[in-house]
Write an enzyme that holds these catalytic residues in place. Structure first.
Site, mmCIF file in Angstrom:
data_model
loop_
_atom_site.group_PDB
_atom_site.id
_atom_site.type_symbol
_atom_site.label_atom_id
_atom_site.label_comp_id
_atom_site.label_asym_id
_atom_site.label_seq_id
_atom_site.Cartn_x
_atom_site.Cartn_y
_atom_site.Cartn_z
ATOM 1 N N ASP A 26 0.820 -1.216 0.000
ATOM 2 C CA ASP A 26 0.000 0.000 0.000
ATOM 3 C C ASP A 26 0.856 1.270 0.000
ATOM 4 O O ASP A 26 1.972 1.272 0.523
ATOM 5 C CB ASP A 26 -0.906 -0.023 1.247
ATOM 6 C CG ASP A 26 -2.083 0.932 1.109
ATOM 7 O OD1 ASP A 26 -2.353 1.405 -0.004
ATOM 8 O OD2 ASP A 26 -2.727 1.204 2.144
ATOM 9 N N GLY A 27 0.292 2.327 -0.563
ATOM 10 C CA GLY A 27 0.932 3.643 -0.490
ATOM 11 C C GLY A 27 1.488 4.182 -1.797
ATOM 12 O O GLY A 27 2.116 5.243 -1.815
ATOM 13 N N ASN A 28 1.228 3.475 -2.889
ATOM 14 C CA ASN A 28 1.738 3.935 -4.185
ATOM 15 C C ASN A 28 1.189 5.310 -4.556
ATOM 16 O O ASN A 28 1.921 6.181 -5.043
ATOM 17 C CB ASN A 28 1.321 2.974 -5.303
ATOM 18 C CG ASN A 28 1.947 1.608 -5.169
ATOM 19 O OD1 ASN A 28 2.851 1.419 -4.362
ATOM 20 N ND2 ASN A 28 1.472 0.663 -5.956
ATOM 21 N N ARG A 30 -0.072 7.730 -2.627
ATOM 22 C CA ARG A 30 0.458 8.817 -1.793
ATOM 23 C C ARG A 30 1.910 9.122 -2.132
ATOM 24 O O ARG A 30 2.347 10.265 -2.101
ATOM 25 C CB ARG A 30 0.304 8.451 -0.303
ATOM 26 C CG ARG A 30 -1.087 8.742 0.229
ATOM 27 C CD ARG A 30 -1.348 8.036 1.524
ATOM 28 N NE ARG A 30 -1.597 6.606 1.299
ATOM 29 C CZ ARG A 30 -1.735 5.723 2.263
ATOM 30 N NH1 ARG A 30 -1.622 6.091 3.522
ATOM 31 N NH2 ARG A 30 -1.998 4.456 1.977
ATOM 32 N N TRP A 31 2.663 8.093 -2.462
ATOM 33 C CA TRP A 31 4.069 8.303 -2.844
ATOM 34 C C TRP A 31 4.144 9.255 -4.032
ATOM 35 O O TRP A 31 4.953 10.189 -4.051
ATOM 36 C CB TRP A 31 4.701 6.952 -3.193
ATOM 37 C CG TRP A 31 6.159 7.001 -3.535
ATOM 38 C CD1 TRP A 31 7.210 6.856 -2.673
ATOM 39 C CD2 TRP A 31 6.736 7.202 -4.839
ATOM 40 N NE1 TRP A 31 8.405 6.949 -3.353
ATOM 41 C CE2 TRP A 31 8.144 7.160 -4.683
ATOM 42 C CE3 TRP A 31 6.211 7.408 -6.113
ATOM 43 C CZ2 TRP A 31 9.029 7.312 -5.748
ATOM 44 C CZ3 TRP A 31 7.081 7.567 -7.180
ATOM 45 C CH2 TRP A 31 8.482 7.520 -6.987
ATOM 46 N N ARG A 39 -0.751 9.477 -9.921
ATOM 47 C CA ARG A 39 -0.754 8.201 -9.199
ATOM 48 C C ARG A 39 -0.139 7.028 -9.968
ATOM 49 O O ARG A 39 0.571 6.208 -9.364
ATOM 50 C CB ARG A 39 -2.182 7.846 -8.755
ATOM 51 C CG ARG A 39 -2.734 8.747 -7.647
ATOM 52 C CD ARG A 39 -4.208 8.414 -7.354
ATOM 53 N NE ARG A 39 -4.382 7.025 -6.957
ATOM 54 C CZ ARG A 39 -4.314 6.605 -5.695
ATOM 55 N NH1 ARG A 39 -4.119 7.460 -4.715
ATOM 56 N NH2 ARG A 39 -4.468 5.323 -5.421
ATOM 57 N N GLU A 73 -12.127 -4.985 -4.027
ATOM 58 C CA GLU A 73 -12.689 -3.635 -3.876
ATOM 59 C C GLU A 73 -11.964 -2.597 -4.740
ATOM 60 O O GLU A 73 -12.472 -1.492 -4.947
ATOM 61 C CB GLU A 73 -12.619 -3.190 -2.399
ATOM 62 C CG GLU A 73 -13.567 -3.950 -1.466
ATOM 63 C CD GLU A 73 -13.140 -5.383 -1.195
ATOM 64 O OE1 GLU A 73 -11.925 -5.626 -0.998
ATOM 65 O OE2 GLU A 73 -14.004 -6.280 -1.199
ATOM 66 N N ASN A 74 -10.794 -2.947 -5.245
ATOM 67 C CA ASN A 74 -10.026 -1.977 -6.029
ATOM 68 C C ASN A 74 -10.663 -1.657 -7.392
ATOM 69 O O ASN A 74 -10.284 -0.673 -8.043
ATOM 70 C CB ASN A 74 -8.567 -2.426 -6.221
ATOM 71 C CG ASN A 74 -7.719 -2.295 -4.969
ATOM 72 O OD1 ASN A 74 -6.792 -3.073 -4.738
ATOM 73 N ND2 ASN A 74 -8.008 -1.295 -4.129
ATOM 74 N N SER A 198 -7.846 -4.799 5.297
ATOM 75 C CA SER A 198 -8.471 -4.522 3.997
ATOM 76 C C SER A 198 -8.813 -5.814 3.235
ATOM 77 O O SER A 198 -8.510 -5.936 2.044
ATOM 78 C CB SER A 198 -7.577 -3.608 3.145
ATOM 79 O OG SER A 198 -7.321 -2.392 3.810
ATOM 80 N N GLU A 209 1.586 -12.456 12.948
ATOM 81 C CA GLU A 209 2.159 -11.256 13.553
ATOM 82 C C GLU A 209 1.992 -10.128 12.534
ATOM 83 O O GLU A 209 2.123 -10.350 11.329
ATOM 84 C CB GLU A 209 3.657 -11.465 13.829
ATOM 85 C CG GLU A 209 3.946 -12.527 14.859
ATOM 86 C CD GLU A 209 3.416 -12.179 16.246
ATOM 87 O OE1 GLU A 209 3.422 -10.987 16.608
ATOM 88 O OE2 GLU A 209 2.985 -13.103 16.962
HETATM 89 C C1 IPE Z 1 -5.285 -2.797 0.025
HETATM 90 O O1 IPE Z 1 -4.992 -1.459 -0.178
HETATM 91 C C2 IPE Z 1 -5.251 -3.542 -1.262
HETATM 92 C C3 IPE Z 1 -3.938 -3.703 -1.859
HETATM 93 C C4 IPE Z 1 -2.815 -3.277 -1.385
HETATM 94 C C5 IPE Z 1 -3.924 -4.425 -3.100
HETATM 95 P P1 IPE Z 1 -6.140 -0.365 -0.357
HETATM 96 O O2 IPE Z 1 -5.460 0.913 -0.573
HETATM 97 O O3 IPE Z 1 -7.089 -0.800 -1.415
HETATM 98 O O4 IPE Z 1 -6.890 -0.453 1.046
HETATM 99 P P2 IPE Z 1 -7.764 0.613 1.807
HETATM 100 O O5 IPE Z 1 -8.817 1.093 0.841
HETATM 101 O O6 IPE Z 1 -6.867 1.722 2.243
HETATM 102 O O7 IPE Z 1 -8.319 -0.117 2.980
HETATM 103 C C1 IPE Z 2 -1.498 0.255 -3.348
HETATM 104 O O1 IPE Z 2 -1.317 1.621 -3.365
HETATM 105 C C2 IPE Z 2 -1.748 -0.317 -4.701
HETATM 106 C C3 IPE Z 2 -3.082 -0.906 -4.856
HETATM 107 C C4 IPE Z 2 -4.043 -0.897 -3.991
HETATM 108 C C5 IPE Z 2 -3.339 -1.546 -6.129
HETATM 109 P P1 IPE Z 2 -2.544 2.618 -3.334
HETATM 110 O O2 IPE Z 2 -2.918 2.934 -4.741
HETATM 111 O O3 IPE Z 2 -3.653 2.097 -2.509
HETATM 112 O O4 IPE Z 2 -1.878 3.869 -2.668
HETATM 113 P P2 IPE Z 2 -2.561 4.908 -1.677
HETATM 114 O O5 IPE Z 2 -3.122 4.119 -0.542
HETATM 115 O O6 IPE Z 2 -3.626 5.602 -2.455
HETATM 116 O O7 IPE Z 2 -1.449 5.793 -1.268
HETATM 117 MG MG MG Z 3 -4.120 2.344 -0.542
#
Ligand code: IPE
Ligand code: IPE
Ligand code: MG
Length: 242
Positions: A26-28, A30-31, A39, A73-74, A198, A209
């Site tokens: 997670d966090g791509n 925001r990075w 994004r 959910e993505n 998630s 853990e």
């Molecule tokens: C969880 O990240 C799913 C993956 C990393 C593939 P999300 O960014 O979708 O989760 P939420 O919406 O913050 O819970």
């Molecule tokens: C995780 O990064 C990648 C996927 C869920 C596919 P995000 O796209 O959820 O990054 P943030 O949470 O918006 O930073």
């Molecule tokens: Mg995310």
């Protein structure tokens, strides 16, 4: 004698590695946003970390690695973002397949592939076929994956096999999950500061853990991976005992 061993890696006891590690990547987004970038560039950088961490985990001797790459959910995300993620997946699978194969890694998919385009489905099938005889690390790609959906699917499969209520056990249940034959998760890492599952591996997380860090996935280097393993090795796992 041992070359390229950094200080963090040295602190890892290779005899007490987690058997099965899961990462919620997670966090791509925001990075990228923090850098004033779109994004998709975060996702592209994130894919490079997938390459690094798969190699690092396999070199370290991890036996099972599950990467949460796309949740059920993505699909709610903007169409362009979903399409961008799909093309990155295609690039990863096709461009990196030989490297993955040579590293003796076996690819598996957790999730319903039917919702993907033919291109993506074919690439994933090819990757699984190409690597199926490998007996090094098992790399499970959680794609179009949801933990609740996996549990419902297992129930349906059990009913379809005509298994009676009396015959259902944890073992039977686990045999009907995507992770059949693989151990439960010992360690779940989640970068980006969020502290939730998630919908990731709900059944298999029973005694996992958790390792949370504010580092965003595109910044999650090998050293971050080592730090998580070191912290895991310092935990006292009791499984309900004393
Ligand atoms: C969880 O990240 C799913 C993956 C990393 C593939 P999300 O960014 O979708 O989760 P939420 O919406 O913050 O819970
Ligand atoms: C995780 O990064 C990648 C996927 C869920 C596919 P995000 O796209 O959820 O990054 P943030 O949470 O918006 O930073
Ligand atoms: Mg995310």
């Amino acid at each position: 004698m041992v070359m390229n061993m950094n200080e963090l890696q040295n602190r890892i006891d290779i005899n007490r590695l987690p058997l099965h590690v899961g990462i919620i990547m997670d966090g791509n987004g925001r990075w990228a946003t923090r850098r004033g970038l779109p994004r998709p560039l975060g996702h592209r950088e994130g894919m490079l970390r997938v390459v690094d961490i798969v190699r690092c985990a396999s070199d370290l001797g991890i036996k099972h690695l599950t990467l949460y790459a796309f949740s059920t959910e993505n699909w709610k995300r903007p169409k362009e973002e979903v399409e961008g993620l799909m093309s990155l997946l295609l690039v990863y699978i096709s461009k990196r397949l030989e490297e993955i194969y040579k590293n003796n890694v076996k690819i598996n998919v957790f999730g319903n592939m039917n919702d993907f385009s033919d291109n993506v489905q074919n690439a994933l099938t090819r990757a699984m076929e190409r690597t199926q005889e490998n007996d090094g690390m098992v790399l499970n790609l959680a794609l179009n994956y949801g933990g609740q959906q996996e549990i419902v699917r297992a129930c349906k499969k059990i009913v379809e096999q005509g298994i009676s209520a009396d015959e259902i056990s944890s073992k039977v249940f686990k045999d009907n999950l995507y992770s059949q034959g693989q151990p439960d998760l010992d360690l779940i890492m989640r970068p980006s500061g969020e502290q939730r599952l998630s919908n990731f591996m709900l059944f298999q997380a029973a005694y996992s853990e958790f390792y949370f860090t504010d580092v965003l996935w595109p910044d999650f280097t090998e050293d971050e991976f080592y730090k998580a393993i070191i912290e895991y090795q310092g935990r006292s796992r009791r499984f309900g005992g004393v």
